[in-house]
Enzyme design. Structure first.
Site, PDB file in Angstrom:
ATOM      1  N   CYS A 115     -64.129 -69.733 -23.233  1.00  0.00           N
ATOM      2  CA  CYS A 115     -63.342 -69.402 -21.789  1.00  0.00           C
ATOM      3  C   CYS A 115     -62.369 -68.842 -22.102  1.00  0.00           C
ATOM      4  O   CYS A 115     -60.833 -69.019 -22.631  1.00  0.00           O
ATOM      5  CB  CYS A 115     -63.576 -70.082 -19.956  1.00  0.00           C
ATOM      6  SG  CYS A 115     -65.027 -70.433 -20.383  1.00  0.00           S
ATOM      7  N   CYS A 118     -58.908 -70.835 -20.583  1.00  0.00           N
ATOM      8  CA  CYS A 118     -58.828 -72.325 -21.590  1.00  0.00           C
ATOM      9  C   CYS A 118     -58.336 -72.320 -22.734  1.00  0.00           C
ATOM     10  O   CYS A 118     -59.061 -71.812 -23.689  1.00  0.00           O
ATOM     11  CB  CYS A 118     -60.761 -73.296 -21.124  1.00  0.00           C
ATOM     12  SG  CYS A 118     -60.579 -74.678 -22.135  1.00  0.00           S
ATOM     13  N   GLY A 158     -64.633 -79.683 -23.846  1.00  0.00           N
ATOM     14  CA  GLY A 158     -66.104 -79.527 -24.097  1.00  0.00           C
ATOM     15  C   GLY A 158     -66.953 -78.372 -22.888  1.00  0.00           C
ATOM     16  O   GLY A 158     -66.697 -79.181 -21.489  1.00  0.00           O
ATOM     17  N   GLU A 159     -68.336 -78.809 -23.078  1.00  0.00           N
ATOM     18  CA  GLU A 159     -69.280 -78.109 -22.262  1.00  0.00           C
ATOM     19  C   GLU A 159     -71.039 -79.263 -22.494  1.00  0.00           C
ATOM     20  O   GLU A 159     -71.210 -79.180 -23.078  1.00  0.00           O
ATOM     21  CB  GLU A 159     -69.821 -76.826 -22.557  1.00  0.00           C
ATOM     22  CG  GLU A 159     -71.278 -76.229 -22.168  1.00  0.00           C
ATOM     23  CD  GLU A 159     -71.671 -76.571 -20.135  1.00  0.00           C
ATOM     24  OE1 GLU A 159     -70.820 -76.031 -19.594  1.00  0.00           O
ATOM     25  OE2 GLU A 159     -72.390 -77.225 -19.719  1.00  0.00           O
ATOM     26  N   SER A 190     -69.036 -81.123 -14.950  1.00  0.00           N
ATOM     27  CA  SER A 190     -69.201 -80.096 -14.861  1.00  0.00           C
ATOM     28  C   SER A 190     -70.122 -78.873 -15.594  1.00  0.00           C
ATOM     29  O   SER A 190     -70.264 -79.865 -16.804  1.00  0.00           O
ATOM     30  CB  SER A 190     -67.095 -79.740 -14.526  1.00  0.00           C
ATOM     31  OG  SER A 190     -67.465 -79.321 -16.347  1.00  0.00           O
ATOM     32  N   SER A 213     -68.482 -74.377 -12.221  1.00  0.00           N
ATOM     33  CA  SER A 213     -67.216 -73.174 -12.922  1.00  0.00           C
ATOM     34  C   SER A 213     -67.624 -71.629 -12.568  1.00  0.00           C
ATOM     35  O   SER A 213     -68.005 -71.128 -13.121  1.00  0.00           O
ATOM     36  CB  SER A 213     -66.824 -73.858 -14.396  1.00  0.00           C
ATOM     37  OG  SER A 213     -66.788 -74.678 -14.528  1.00  0.00           O
TER      38      SER A 213
HETATM   39  S1  SF4 Z   1     -66.581 -74.387 -20.603  1.00  0.00           S
HETATM   40 FE1  SF4 Z   1     -65.125 -75.763 -19.802  1.00  0.00          FE
HETATM   41  S2  SF4 Z   1     -63.403 -76.331 -21.965  1.00  0.00           S
HETATM   42 FE2  SF4 Z   1     -64.968 -74.979 -22.282  1.00  0.00          FE
HETATM   43  S3  SF4 Z   1     -63.991 -72.919 -22.651  1.00  0.00           S
HETATM   44 FE3  SF4 Z   1     -64.755 -73.062 -20.905  1.00  0.00          FE
HETATM   45  S4  SF4 Z   1     -63.585 -74.325 -19.096  1.00  0.00           S
HETATM   46 FE4  SF4 Z   1     -62.829 -73.819 -21.430  1.00  0.00          FE
END
Ligand code: SF4
Length: 350
Positions: A115, A118, A158-159, A190, A213
């Protein structure tokens, strides 16, 4: 590679011990030593026979070998950096509040989603964590801080839904009454919106809260900051979520929304976000972008207040999560951004 000692649930311990010729009650004893007393050595499991302790020592990976660093913020937030191996370096954030302690755990070393706002997505990806490695973050920080973790958010690096099994299993082990008994309503997972996994999460009737998100409500804007919008558009995700509306309303459901100056903070953004929040009875967590990042700017205090006011006028109450741990780069979107990681990696390479 050896299985991590915190990886097994009770049924797996029962099966393992059966194959080794031990009675079933030993499974519960081992489970309680590991997940209630959080031991990190078989020698601490006093009521197990010596040969069983030896077996556990030989056949499993025990925590204790990790390199750990920590940094404390002026607001009490503590960021732990844990290196499970040279490649697998993660961050865990301890968030103290007057009436509770929250822990933000990581599920991957880095993140493949990248993202735009991030920092985690910008570091090399080091792979998925095992259930045991996720739990190590909990037990290690709780032992160090000598206070009980009351809330867990899977919002670190992480996801979570790209490491679905390990994440859900870790959540159930944290929730277990033979372990730390964290209430299901106090565990939030999340996701950036991995559609098949979101559907699976609700089909399986998992009792935990879900935080989506959102970050932008219009497809063209969301595509600009979240690559996942190209694969799983928010519109498609919402269609699926509508099938589980009753379930969603029963559990906790949150929209995470990062406020980026002159990008996603117009009145039309607030109106659309409020409309969705009303439909799903979702809470909204507003998170200001913390620093200038890849051409994006943090909002001023006035801009944040105005966005909050528009949401309020639309009949939804948002919470402005004002960046705990910002000074130690522990705030949302900042994990993996800092000097702590550089220092630890340098010491590991030496
Ligand atoms: S999913 Fe969460 S940890 Fe992964 S890049 Fe996006 S905001 Fe960052």
């Amino acid at each position: 590679m050896k299985t991590h000692i915190y990886d097994f649930d009770l049924a797996q311990w029962q099966e393992y011990l059966r194959t080794k010729g031990y009675p079933a009650y030993r499974a519960r004893q081992i489970f309680e030593w590991l997940h209630r007393h959080m031991v990190s050595s078989p020698q601490e499991c006093h009521n197990l026979p010596t040969e069983l302790r030896q077996l556990l020592e030989e056949e499993f990976h025990w925590p204790g070998g990790e390199e750990i660093r920590s940094l404390q913020s002026s607001d009490g937030t503590v960021k732990f950096l844990i290196a499970f191996s040279q490649r697998k370096v993660i961050e865990t954030v301890w968030l103290p509040y007057p009436n509770r302690q929250s822990l933000c755990v990581s599920v991957q070393a880095g993140c493949s989603l990248n993202c735009r706002f991030c920092a985690t997505g910008k570091i090399p990806f080091g792979g998925n964590l095992t259930t045991g490695e996720i739990l190590t973050q909990f037990y290690l920080t709780q032992r160090t801080m000598q206070k009980k973790v009351t809330n867990v958010v899977f919002m670190g690096m992480g996801e979570p839904f790209y490491n679905y099994e390990a994440t859900i299993k870790a959540a159930f082990l944290m929730h277990s009454t033979l372990g730390q008994s964290v209430g299901a309503r106090h565990i939030t997972i999340s996701t950036a919106g991995v559609l098949p996994a979101v559907e699976r999460f609700y089909q399986e009737k998992n009792p935990f809260g879900l935080a989506l998100s959102v970050h932008a409500v219009f497809p063209e804007k969301r595509r600009e900051i979240m690559d996942i919008e190209k694969k799983y558009p928010l519109q498609d995700l919402l269609k699926v979520l509508r099938q589980y509306r009753d379930r969603i309303r029963k559990n906790r459901f949150t929209f995470e929304y990062i406020m980026i100056r002159k990008f996603n903070m117009y009145r039309e953004d607030a109106q659309k976000l409020a409309e969705l929040a009303r439909e799903f009875r979702a809470k909204i967590n507003l998170i200001p972008l913390h620093t200038r990042f890849y051409g994006m700017e943090p909002p001023s205090e006035e801009e944040q207040n105005l966005f909050f006011k528009w949401l309020y006028e639309e009949g939804v109450l948002a919470r402005n999560r004002r960046s705990p741990g910002k000074d130690i780069e522990a705030a949302c979107g900042m994990l993996a951004a800092g000097k702590l990681q550089t220092n630890l990696l340098a010491s590991l390479i030496q």
